[in-house]
Design a protein around this motif. Structure first.
Motif, PDB file in Angstrom:
ATOM      1  N   ASP B  26     -37.746  12.932 -46.935  1.00 44.39           N
ATOM      2  CA  ASP B  26     -36.660  12.168 -47.490  1.00 44.39           C
ATOM      3  C   ASP B  26     -36.081  11.841 -46.044  1.00 44.39           C
ATOM      4  N   GLN B  27     -36.309  10.198 -46.197  1.00 45.72           N
ATOM      5  CA  GLN B  27     -35.651   9.071 -45.179  1.00 45.72           C
ATOM      6  C   GLN B  27     -34.378   8.993 -45.255  1.00 45.72           C
ATOM      7  N   ARG B  28     -33.302   9.100 -46.379  1.00 42.25           N
ATOM      8  CA  ARG B  28     -32.200   9.028 -47.098  1.00 42.25           C
ATOM      9  C   ARG B  28     -31.257   9.933 -45.975  1.00 42.25           C
ATOM     10  N   ALA B  29     -32.068  10.852 -46.576  1.00 43.15           N
ATOM     11  CA  ALA B  29     -30.771  12.005 -45.883  1.00 43.15           C
ATOM     12  C   ALA B  29     -31.274  12.401 -44.521  1.00 43.15           C
ATOM     13  N   PHE B  30     -32.041  11.784 -43.581  1.00 45.67           N
ATOM     14  CA  PHE B  30     -32.217  12.231 -42.358  1.00 45.67           C
ATOM     15  C   PHE B  30     -31.788  11.056 -41.377  1.00 45.67           C
ATOM     16  N   ALA B  31     -31.628   9.590 -42.190  1.00 49.23           N
ATOM     17  CA  ALA B  31     -30.382   8.351 -42.120  1.00 49.23           C
ATOM     18  C   ALA B  31     -29.019   8.788 -42.191  1.00 49.23           C
ATOM     19  N   GLU B  32     -28.497   9.878 -43.087  1.00 48.08           N
ATOM     20  CA  GLU B  32     -27.563  10.228 -43.047  1.00 48.08           C
ATOM     21  C   GLU B  32     -27.146  11.578 -42.117  1.00 48.08           C
ATOM     22  N   LEU B  33     -27.876  11.683 -41.613  1.00 44.31           N
ATOM     23  CA  LEU B  33     -28.215  13.276 -40.873  1.00 44.31           C
ATOM     24  C   LEU B  33     -27.944  12.833 -39.067  1.00 44.31           C
ATOM     25  N   TYR B  34     -28.565  11.983 -39.414  1.00 43.07           N
ATOM     26  CA  TYR B  34     -28.765  10.916 -38.023  1.00 43.07           C
ATOM     27  C   TYR B  34     -26.766   9.815 -37.781  1.00 43.07           C
ATOM     28  N   ARG B  35     -26.818   9.566 -38.852  1.00 44.22           N
ATOM     29  CA  ARG B  35     -25.044   9.162 -39.031  1.00 44.22           C
ATOM     30  C   ARG B  35     -23.771   9.958 -38.942  1.00 44.22           C
ATOM     31  N   LEU B  36     -24.112  11.249 -39.038  1.00 45.55           N
ATOM     32  CA  LEU B  36     -23.211  12.063 -38.763  1.00 45.55           C
ATOM     33  C   LEU B  36     -23.506  13.097 -37.787  1.00 45.55           C
ATOM     34  N   THR B  37     -24.483  12.953 -36.987  1.00 40.45           N
ATOM     35  CA  THR B  37     -24.888  13.454 -35.967  1.00 40.45           C
ATOM     36  C   THR B  37     -24.997  13.156 -34.197  1.00 40.45           C
ATOM     37  N   SER B  38     -25.445  11.489 -34.319  1.00 39.33           N
ATOM     38  CA  SER B  38     -26.117  10.628 -33.675  1.00 39.33           C
ATOM     39  C   SER B  38     -24.864  10.713 -32.160  1.00 39.33           C
ATOM     40  N   ALA B  39     -24.091  10.039 -32.767  1.00 34.55           N
ATOM     41  CA  ALA B  39     -22.318  10.343 -31.465  1.00 34.55           C
ATOM     42  C   ALA B  39     -22.614  11.085 -30.942  1.00 34.55           C
ATOM     43  N   HIS B  40     -21.670  12.373 -31.911  1.00 27.76           N
ATOM     44  CA  HIS B  40     -21.407  13.819 -30.906  1.00 27.76           C
ATOM     45  C   HIS B  40     -22.673  14.253 -29.691  1.00 27.76           C
ATOM     46  N   LEU B  41     -24.380  13.952 -30.378  1.00 24.24           N
ATOM     47  CA  LEU B  41     -25.896  14.763 -29.643  1.00 24.24           C
ATOM     48  C   LEU B  41     -26.237  12.884 -28.530  1.00 24.24           C
ATOM     49  N   TYR B  42     -25.575  11.973 -28.850  1.00 19.63           N
ATOM     50  CA  TYR B  42     -26.120  10.976 -27.380  1.00 19.63           C
ATOM     51  C   TYR B  42     -24.564  11.418 -26.364  1.00 19.63           C
ATOM     52  N   GLY B  43     -23.015  11.256 -27.067  1.00 20.14           N
ATOM     53  CA  GLY B  43     -22.305  11.941 -26.035  1.00 20.14           C
ATOM     54  C   GLY B  43     -22.342  13.132 -24.986  1.00 20.14           C
ATOM     55  N   VAL B  44     -23.145  14.169 -25.862  1.00 22.29           N
ATOM     56  CA  VAL B  44     -23.651  15.395 -24.620  1.00 22.29           C
ATOM     57  C   VAL B  44     -25.414  14.752 -23.835  1.00 22.29           C
ATOM     58  N   ALA B  45     -26.218  14.126 -24.374  1.00 22.34           N
ATOM     59  CA  ALA B  45     -26.712  13.005 -23.699  1.00 22.34           C
ATOM     60  C   ALA B  45     -26.205  12.452 -22.323  1.00 22.34           C
ATOM     61  N   LEU B  46     -25.698  11.307 -22.831  1.00 20.50           N
ATOM     62  CA  LEU B  46     -24.852  10.946 -21.808  1.00 20.50           C
ATOM     63  C   LEU B  46     -24.195  12.080 -20.757  1.00 20.50           C
ATOM     64  N   ARG B  47     -23.319  12.586 -21.081  1.00 16.68           N
ATOM     65  CA  ARG B  47     -22.911  13.100 -20.254  1.00 16.68           C
ATOM     66  C   ARG B  47     -23.925  14.036 -19.434  1.00 16.68           C
ATOM     67  N   ILE B  48     -24.864  14.910 -19.840  1.00 17.46           N
ATOM     68  CA  ILE B  48     -26.034  15.154 -19.128  1.00 17.46           C
ATOM     69  C   ILE B  48     -26.644  13.994 -17.921  1.00 17.46           C
ATOM     70  N   LEU B  49     -26.958  13.141 -18.554  1.00 17.69           N
ATOM     71  CA  LEU B  49     -27.729  11.956 -17.847  1.00 17.69           C
ATOM     72  C   LEU B  49     -27.310  11.459 -17.176  1.00 17.69           C
ATOM     73  N   ARG B  50     -26.281  11.024 -17.988  1.00 16.91           N
ATOM     74  CA  ARG B  50     -25.127  10.308 -16.958  1.00 16.91           C
ATOM     75  C   ARG B  50     -25.807   8.738 -16.703  1.00 16.91           C
ATOM     76  N   GLU B  51     -26.710   8.339 -17.726  1.00 16.92           N
ATOM     77  CA  GLU B  51     -27.555   7.343 -17.706  1.00 16.92           C
ATOM     78  C   GLU B  51     -28.183   6.555 -19.189  1.00 16.92           C
ATOM     79  N   SER B  52     -27.760   5.054 -19.283  1.00 16.25           N
ATOM     80  CA  SER B  52     -27.232   5.518 -21.010  1.00 16.25           C
ATOM     81  C   SER B  52     -28.834   4.713 -21.261  1.00 16.25           C
ATOM     82  N   GLY B  53     -30.309   4.379 -20.412  1.00 13.26           N
ATOM     83  CA  GLY B  53     -30.903   4.430 -20.846  1.00 13.26           C
ATOM     84  C   GLY B  53     -31.655   5.614 -20.896  1.00 13.26           C
TER      85      GLY B  53
END
Lengths: 234, 196
Positions: B26-53
């Protein structure tokens, strides 16, 4: 890597999750996790312990191009034809069903089982749902009893030469038959032990369509019609 | 049930449902999942990798993997956000380790270890993370060296040998700090009922 002692397994899992292992050791752990259940379980437990620590990291909204790239990739890579194997091999499907079932179960558990007085519930309940996520069967048992009641929410259409068979799905290994169930009304299935013990390590139940009289092989042969996770209200 | 716990349970149930629907493509559910969690997960990734690319790349890979493997998520075994975080963290750590191999022995790269972080230090994060959960006591009970080692490993993805250099301690000392810290955290968190 020696994995013959539980505390070694646990320590490796802990360091894997914490992130201190070297590239080589990391990749060995990843390979081993696929075959060593104890290690895989230990990693899951350590994730539950440590990953909440990442909640303190400030959220950062990713640039829109990330979502655009993801969308493009899932749309182009969509619909690899499902092979016509047994549906039991399709873990994606039945696990998906089980999770949908869980959401339904939570909703139903709240509606149906809100206790009139405050006392610890002693009931196990399983809402088995089909692909449409609609609950089809509800199974419940007193944790100390040996009877599993299975009620069809609505009559299930089953051809005359077919039967519905209920299975316990352990996390690993083969499904275990719990018996045949009628396509309407209520069935009483006698469990081999108290519900607590008989379903202790069973995360989910499923119903498959079998020849009349049940699966000839002792393992499910037909499609899974319904599945749902075992919920304990205690 | 306290209001924030109730909210968390509600959020978890929502994420579980979205994951289940994603498993059924279900692509719509997936989009909603992304909307709800991507900022948290991106924050986690940025913190460890310290490089936005690199963080963007990991986030993208992670969500494509979630789309393909949502069916392997088992709600009885982990919280949905924990499961998602583990996917992102593991990809970050793999990325770090690969990068180290490629850049020939970061072991000698003092610079790589001393880049100043923006925002709170790993140690501050560790303590505030503990604050958010009911595990502050467990983290605070750790000795200073143990606490520092755990914070640097968890939020920066440092290996034992990198920790040793960063903390200017012998490798053996750092290894035993980490080991003892983990043992103590386990005993304390399990007593507090963190793991089901």
């Amino acid at each position: 890597m020696r994995l013959d002692a539980p505390d070694i397994v646990d320590s490796i899992a802990a360091q894997y999750v914490l992130g201190t292992l070297s590239a080589r050791t990391r990749s060995r752990v990843q390979t081993l996790m696929r075959v060593n259940r104890q290690l895989a379980d230990a990693v899951l437990s350590w994730e539950e312990r440590l990953l909440p620590l990442s909640e303190s990291v400030a959220p950062v909204t990713p640039p829109a191009r990330v979502w655009a790239a993801i969308r493009q990739r899932i749309e182009s890579g969509r619909a690899p034809a499902e092979s016509p194997r047994s549906i039991w091999d399709n873990s994606r499907l039945w696990r998906g069903l089980a999770v949908v079932g869980f959401a339904t179960a939570v909703a139903l558990a709240v509606v149906v089982f809100t206790p009139p007085v405050e006392r610890p519930e002693q009931t196990l309940v399983v809402v088995l749902a089909g692909q449409d996520a609609k609950p089809a069967l509800i199974a419940s048992a007193d944790r100390t009893g040996r009877t599993l009641l299975v009620k069809a929410v609505a009559p299930v259409e089953v051809a005359a030469d077919r039967a519905l068979e209920l299975w316990a799905l352990p996390p690993a290994g083969n499904p275990r038959s719990l018996g045949l169930i009628p396509s309407s009304g209520v069935a009483r299935i006698t469990l081999p032990a108290t519900a607590d013990a008989a379903l202790a390590s069973v995360p989910a139940l499923a119903v498959s369509l079998e020849p009349r009289g049940g699966s000839p092989t002792g393992l499910p042969t037909g499609p899974v019609l319904f599945s749902g996770p075992v919920q304990r209200l205690y | 049930m306290p209001a924030d716990t109730e909210k968390q349970v509600e959020k978890s149930a929502r994420l579980m449902e979205l994951l289940a629907r994603t498993a059924l493509a279900d692509q719509r559910a997936f989009a909603e999942l992304y909307r709800l969690t991507s900022a948290h997960l991106y924050g986690v990734a940025l913190r460890i990798l310290r490089e936005s690319g690199a963080a963007e790349e990991v986030l993208q890979e992670s969500f494509v993997s979630v789309w393909n493997h949502a069916g392997s998520y088992v709600s009885s075994r982990s919280q949905p956000l924990t499961w998602l975080t583990s996917i992102v963290r593991n990809r970050c750590l793999d990325h770090l380790r690969r990068r180290e191999v490629e850049t020939i022995a970061i072991d000698d790269d003092e610079h790589g270890m001393t880049i100043a972080d923006e925002g709170p230090s790993p140690l501050e994060l560790l303590l505030s993370g503990a604050d958010a959960r009911a595990v502050r006591n467990c983290v605070e009970a750790l000795e200073t060296g143990q606490k520092q080692a755990v914070a640097l490993a968890f939020y920066r993805g440092l290996t034992h040998s990198q920790l040793a250099r960063h903390l200017k301690q012998p490798l053996g000392t750092v290894k035993s700090w980490v080991r003892r810290a983990l043992e103590r955290l386990k005993a304390c968190l399990d007593a507090a009922g963190i793991v089901r």
